[in-house]
Design a protein around this motif. Structure first.
Motif, PDB file in Angstrom:
ATOM      1  N   TYR A   1       0.867  -1.185   0.000  1.00 12.56           N
ATOM      2  CA  TYR A   1       0.000   0.000   0.000  1.00 12.56           C
ATOM      3  C   TYR A   1       0.899   1.230   0.000  1.00 12.56           C
ATOM      4  CZ  TYR A   1      -3.387   3.506   1.447  1.00 12.56           C
ATOM      5  OH  TYR A   1      -4.174   4.642   1.513  1.00 12.56           O
TER       6      TYR A   1
ATOM      7  N   SER B   1       1.541   5.165   0.591  1.00  9.62           N
ATOM      8  CA  SER B   1       1.088   6.387   1.249  1.00  9.62           C
ATOM      9  C   SER B   1       1.966   7.528   0.758  1.00  9.62           C
ATOM     10  CB  SER B   1       1.188   6.247   2.774  1.00  9.62           C
ATOM     11  OG  SER B   1       0.860   7.470   3.410  1.00  9.62           O
TER      12      SER B   1
ATOM     13  N   LYS C   1      -3.750   5.009  -4.450  1.00  6.20           N
ATOM     14  CA  LYS C   1      -5.094   5.566  -4.304  1.00  6.20           C
ATOM     15  C   LYS C   1      -5.540   6.366  -5.525  1.00  6.20           C
ATOM     16  CE  LYS C   1      -3.033   8.933  -1.112  1.00  6.20           C
ATOM     17  NZ  LYS C   1      -3.031   9.399   0.285  1.00  6.20           N
TER      18      LYS C   1
ATOM     19  N   GLU D   1      -9.170   3.848   2.660  1.00  5.37           N
ATOM     20  CA  GLU D   1      -7.771   3.764   3.090  1.00  5.37           C
ATOM     21  C   GLU D   1      -7.607   2.711   4.189  1.00  5.37           C
ATOM     22  OE1 GLU D   1      -6.812   7.704   4.270  1.00  5.37           O
ATOM     23  OE2 GLU D   1      -6.276   8.377   2.258  1.00  5.37           O
ATOM     24  N   ALA D   2      -8.509   2.729   5.159  1.00  4.32           N
ATOM     25  CA  ALA D   2      -8.418   1.781   6.273  1.00  4.32           C
ATOM     26  C   ALA D   2      -8.541   0.343   5.779  1.00  4.32           C
ATOM     27  CB  ALA D   2      -9.491   2.076   7.316  1.00  4.32           C
TER      28      ALA D   2
ATOM     29  N   ILE E   1      -5.348  -0.696   3.691  1.00  7.29           N
ATOM     30  CA  ILE E   1      -4.195  -0.946   4.561  1.00  7.29           C
ATOM     31  C   ILE E   1      -4.361  -2.276   5.289  1.00  7.29           C
ATOM     32  CG2 ILE E   1      -2.938  -0.115   6.596  1.00  7.29           C
ATOM     33  CD1 ILE E   1      -3.588   2.726   5.696  1.00  7.29           C
TER      34      ILE E   1
ATOM     35  N   ILE F   1       3.255  -1.636   3.886  1.00  6.02           N
ATOM     36  CA  ILE F   1       2.892  -0.254   3.572  1.00  6.02           C
ATOM     37  C   ILE F   1       4.181   0.539   3.367  1.00  6.02           C
ATOM     38  CG2 ILE F   1       2.738   0.428   6.005  1.00  6.02           C
ATOM     39  CD1 ILE F   1       0.565   2.443   5.175  1.00  6.02           C
TER      40      ILE F   1
ATOM     41  N   PHE G   1       5.574   4.385   3.092  1.00  6.72           N
ATOM     42  CA  PHE G   1       5.366   5.820   3.231  1.00  6.72           C
ATOM     43  C   PHE G   1       6.433   6.520   2.385  1.00  6.72           C
ATOM     44  CE2 PHE G   1       3.348   4.246   7.095  1.00  6.72           C
ATOM     45  CZ  PHE G   1       2.183   4.990   7.130  1.00  6.72           C
TER      46      PHE G   1
ATOM     47  N   CYS H   1      -2.019  12.363   5.602  1.00  4.06           N
ATOM     48  CA  CYS H   1      -1.354  11.058   5.662  1.00  4.06           C
ATOM     49  C   CYS H   1      -1.188  10.545   7.095  1.00  4.06           C
ATOM     50  CB  CYS H   1       0.003  11.122   4.991  1.00  4.06           C
ATOM     51  SG  CYS H   1      -0.098  11.476   3.215  1.00  4.06           S
TER      52      CYS H   1
ATOM     53  N   GLU I   1      -3.260   7.513   7.743  1.00  3.27           N
ATOM     54  CA  GLU I   1      -2.660   6.272   7.249  1.00  3.27           C
ATOM     55  C   GLU I   1      -1.569   5.789   8.200  1.00  3.27           C
ATOM     56  OE1 GLU I   1      -3.055   6.679   2.441  1.00  3.27           O
ATOM     57  OE2 GLU I   1      -1.659   8.035   3.463  1.00  3.27           O
TER      58      GLU I   1
ATOM     59  N   ARG J   1      -3.357   4.122  11.092  1.00  3.41           N
ATOM     60  CA  ARG J   1      -3.866   2.813  10.686  1.00  3.41           C
ATOM     61  C   ARG J   1      -2.727   1.806  10.564  1.00  3.41           C
ATOM     62  NH1 ARG J   1      -8.655   1.547  11.887  1.00  3.41           N
ATOM     63  NH2 ARG J   1      -8.220  -0.300  10.617  1.00  3.41           N
ATOM     64  N   ALA J   2      -1.591   2.256  10.067  1.00  2.00           N
ATOM     65  CA  ALA J   2      -0.442   1.360   9.938  1.00  2.00           C
ATOM     66  C   ALA J   2       0.030   0.885  11.311  1.00  2.00           C
ATOM     67  CB  ALA J   2       0.692   2.063   9.198  1.00  2.00           C
TER      68      ALA J   2
END
Length: 269
Positions: A124, A126, A154, A168-169, A172, A178, A180, A192, A195, A198-199
């Motif tokens: 994913y 970000s 995205k 997004e949730a 992830i 993930i 970044f 961000c 995110e 969530r990570a």
């Protein structure tokens, strides 16, 4: 005390308890060779009545019959608990291999469940701003076409009309890793941070295997301070400005992204 110091023991008018705890003391009063002032002293029975030790001594079997019952009750309880403990130990010993295989099976099923977990995406992304062009033109061809990974970008993969935060949730949650991609635009954006939260959550719940931080056109010390909470389990890759250092960077990134996937496939086989 009488022989050594010439002291005398006086118990007149000072009733003590005639109970199971004092049997030896009552017996001693009437059998000792020590010169006592009297052989009969007041003592209080368990029912509250007061008698003298001479009567108590002569009526041992009647007044203190329950003492033997308590002793046998204690002995029986101890014996019963010992027998139960030994029986359980023998049962556990006879079933030791079955118990060991059951524990082994439980551990194996837990590991297999983790191994068999399927992800919708391998990576994913970000990011923030126009860096998406670099992701589509440079990063995605390398990861997807050459390394065979699936990416969630995205600007490319999100459906129009759905809630951005919910999407997004979910993405992830269903991603193995993930990345970044921190740029000057990323640093100025606050979007961000969701995110990032969530990570952190998905890492704690073991859904996310790895967090990778790529810095591009920015030095490591300029990374937003919110990332300090993940430094203990994040991998940092600083994107080089010189082309000659690019091969080493790709090699490190490939190692971070593909080694875990290959190992999981080997275990599953």
């Amino acid at each position: 005390m009488h022989e050594i110091h010439g002291m005398t023991l006086y118990l007149d008018g000072n009733a003590f308890m005639c109970n199971c705890d004092n049997l030896d003391f009552i017996r001693w009063i009437h059998t000792t060779k020590v010169d006592l002032d009297s052989r009969s002293y007041q003592c209080q029975l368990s029912n509250g009545s007061v008698t003298d030790t001479l009567i108590a001594y002569n009526s041992f079997s009647e007044l203190f019959s329950d003492c033997k019952s308590n002793m046998w009750l204690t002995f029986a309880s101890t014996l019963l608990s010992t027998c139960v403990t030994i029986s359980l130990l023998l049962l556990l010993y006879s079933k030791r291999w079955k118990i060991a295989f059951s524990i082994y099976g439980l551990i194996q099923r837990t590991i297999e469940k983790k191994v068999r977990k399927t992800y919708q995406y391998d990576v994913y992304m970000s990011y923030e701003g126009e860096i998406v062009i670099w992701i589509k033109d440079v990063l995605a061809p390398k990861l997807e076409d050459e390394w065979g990974l699936t990416m969630c970008i995205k600007d490319r993969d999100f459906l129009i009309g759905e809630s951005l935060l919910d999407t997004e949730a979910e993405c992830i949650k269903h991603s193995r890793y993930i990345i970044f991609l921190i740029t000057p635009e990323f640093k100025l954006s606050r979007d961000c941070l969701f995110e990032l939260d969530r990570a952190k959550y998905e890492t704690v719940t073991k859904n996310l295997d790895k967090i990778i931080v790529i810095t591009k056109d920015i030095i490591v010390t300029d990374i937003p301070y919110e990332f300090s909470y993940i430094w203990n389990y994040a991998y940092v890759v600083q994107w080089p400005k010189e082309e000659e250092d690019l091969n080493d960077t790709w090699r490190r990134l490939k190692m971070l992204l593909t080694d875990g996937i290959v190992q999981n496939k080997q275990v599953a086989q």
